[in-house]
Enzyme design. Sequence first.
Site, PDB file in Angstrom:
ATOM      1  N   ARG A 143      50.193  46.854  44.550  1.00  0.00           N
ATOM      2  CA  ARG A 143      50.245  46.965  46.003  1.00  0.00           C
ATOM      3  C   ARG A 143      48.832  46.903  46.556  1.00  0.00           C
ATOM      4  O   ARG A 143      47.916  47.463  45.964  1.00  0.00           O
ATOM      5  CB  ARG A 143      50.899  48.287  46.407  1.00  0.00           C
ATOM      6  CG  ARG A 143      52.326  48.422  45.904  1.00  0.00           C
ATOM      7  CD  ARG A 143      52.880  49.788  46.187  1.00  0.00           C
ATOM      8  NE  ARG A 143      52.185  50.809  45.393  1.00  0.00           N
ATOM      9  CZ  ARG A 143      52.606  52.055  45.266  1.00  0.00           C
ATOM     10  NH1 ARG A 143      53.685  52.457  45.879  1.00  0.00           N
ATOM     11  NH2 ARG A 143      51.933  52.907  44.542  1.00  0.00           N
ATOM     12  N   TYR A 148      39.990  42.282  40.928  1.00  0.00           N
ATOM     13  CA  TYR A 148      39.656  42.370  42.352  1.00  0.00           C
ATOM     14  C   TYR A 148      38.305  41.726  42.586  1.00  0.00           C
ATOM     15  O   TYR A 148      37.426  41.770  41.724  1.00  0.00           O
ATOM     16  CB  TYR A 148      39.594  43.834  42.799  1.00  0.00           C
ATOM     17  CG  TYR A 148      40.952  44.506  42.886  1.00  0.00           C
ATOM     18  CD1 TYR A 148      41.659  44.523  44.085  1.00  0.00           C
ATOM     19  CD2 TYR A 148      41.510  45.118  41.773  1.00  0.00           C
ATOM     20  CE1 TYR A 148      42.899  45.139  44.160  1.00  0.00           C
ATOM     21  CE2 TYR A 148      42.752  45.733  41.839  1.00  0.00           C
ATOM     22  CZ  TYR A 148      43.440  45.745  43.037  1.00  0.00           C
ATOM     23  OH  TYR A 148      44.660  46.343  43.106  1.00  0.00           O
ATOM     24  N   ARG A 166      38.375  50.878  45.522  1.00  0.00           N
ATOM     25  CA  ARG A 166      37.678  51.114  46.789  1.00  0.00           C
ATOM     26  C   ARG A 166      36.608  52.156  46.634  1.00  0.00           C
ATOM     27  O   ARG A 166      35.570  52.113  47.237  1.00  0.00           O
ATOM     28  CB  ARG A 166      38.675  51.551  47.870  1.00  0.00           C
ATOM     29  CG  ARG A 166      39.585  50.430  48.321  1.00  0.00           C
ATOM     30  CD  ARG A 166      40.267  50.747  49.608  1.00  0.00           C
ATOM     31  NE  ARG A 166      40.993  52.011  49.548  1.00  0.00           N
ATOM     32  CZ  ARG A 166      41.670  52.524  50.564  1.00  0.00           C
ATOM     33  NH1 ARG A 166      41.725  51.892  51.712  1.00  0.00           N
ATOM     34  NH2 ARG A 166      42.311  53.652  50.467  1.00  0.00           N
ATOM     35  N   ASP A 216      46.282  47.472  50.033  1.00  0.00           N
ATOM     36  CA  ASP A 216      46.191  48.291  51.239  1.00  0.00           C
ATOM     37  C   ASP A 216      46.105  47.432  52.491  1.00  0.00           C
ATOM     38  O   ASP A 216      45.965  46.209  52.427  1.00  0.00           O
ATOM     39  CB  ASP A 216      44.959  49.196  51.157  1.00  0.00           C
ATOM     40  CG  ASP A 216      45.072  50.229  50.048  1.00  0.00           C
ATOM     41  OD1 ASP A 216      46.200  50.662  49.749  1.00  0.00           O
ATOM     42  OD2 ASP A 216      44.027  50.597  49.480  1.00  0.00           O
TER      43      ASP A 216
END
Length: 201
Positions: free
Chosen positions: A54, A114, A201, A56
Site C-alpha cells: 500500500r 522505492y 519515509r 500513502d
Amino acid sequence: MARYQVIIAYDGTLFEGYQRQRRKIQAARTVQAVVESALRQLGWQGDKILAAGRTDTGVHASGQVIAFDLDWKHTPETLLAALNANLPDDTAARSVKLTRADFHPRYHAVSRRYRYSIVCQPVRDPLQERYAWRVWPAMSLEVLQDLADQLLGTHDFRAFGAPPRGVGSTVRSVYLAGWQAQMDRLVFEIEANAFLYRMVR
C-alpha cells in the site's frame, strides 16, 4: 475463472493512498477504488483486488503488482486494453498476464523497491515538485551515501517503523540503499525483502 497478475502505474497526487478507505467518507479517492471500479465495468464481481503493498497519500508508483480473479473470455492483451479504457488518466495498467490460482502479490514478492527524488534548489519549481522533494541548501552526495551504506544488511528496524499488522518481526533485509546524481536531482533507491509501516519515509 482465472487469476491475472497486473502491473499498474499511477500518479498519486490526487489519491488518498492506495487502499480503499472504509472508515472515511465515501468520497475518498484511492487507487484500489478506481481499479476495482474499472474492473466492475468488465464484469468483475470480486470483493477486493490483491496488492503487493500500500502506498500513502501522494505517493506515485511505476510498478505496483496487483492480482484478481476474473471470468474473461479474451486474451490478456485485450484485458490490458479494456482496463486502460476504463481507468482514469492518472492510472494505467502496464502489463497483464495469467498467473497461478494461488498467486498473491504480497506474499510471493521477492523484494520491494522505492525511489525518492530530491531537487536541490533555493526556489520552487512547479514543474518538478509533484515528483521531487525540494531541499536547500544542497546536500553532500558522499555524506548521504555513507549514511545509506549503514542500512544495508539484515537489521532490526523497530526505530524506523512498525509491522504492518501491529505484531510480528521488525527485522528486515535491505539489499540496496544508494544515492545517485541524475541531471539536476539526487535520487535515492532502497530495496528490501519487505518494509515496516512508515519505515521508508
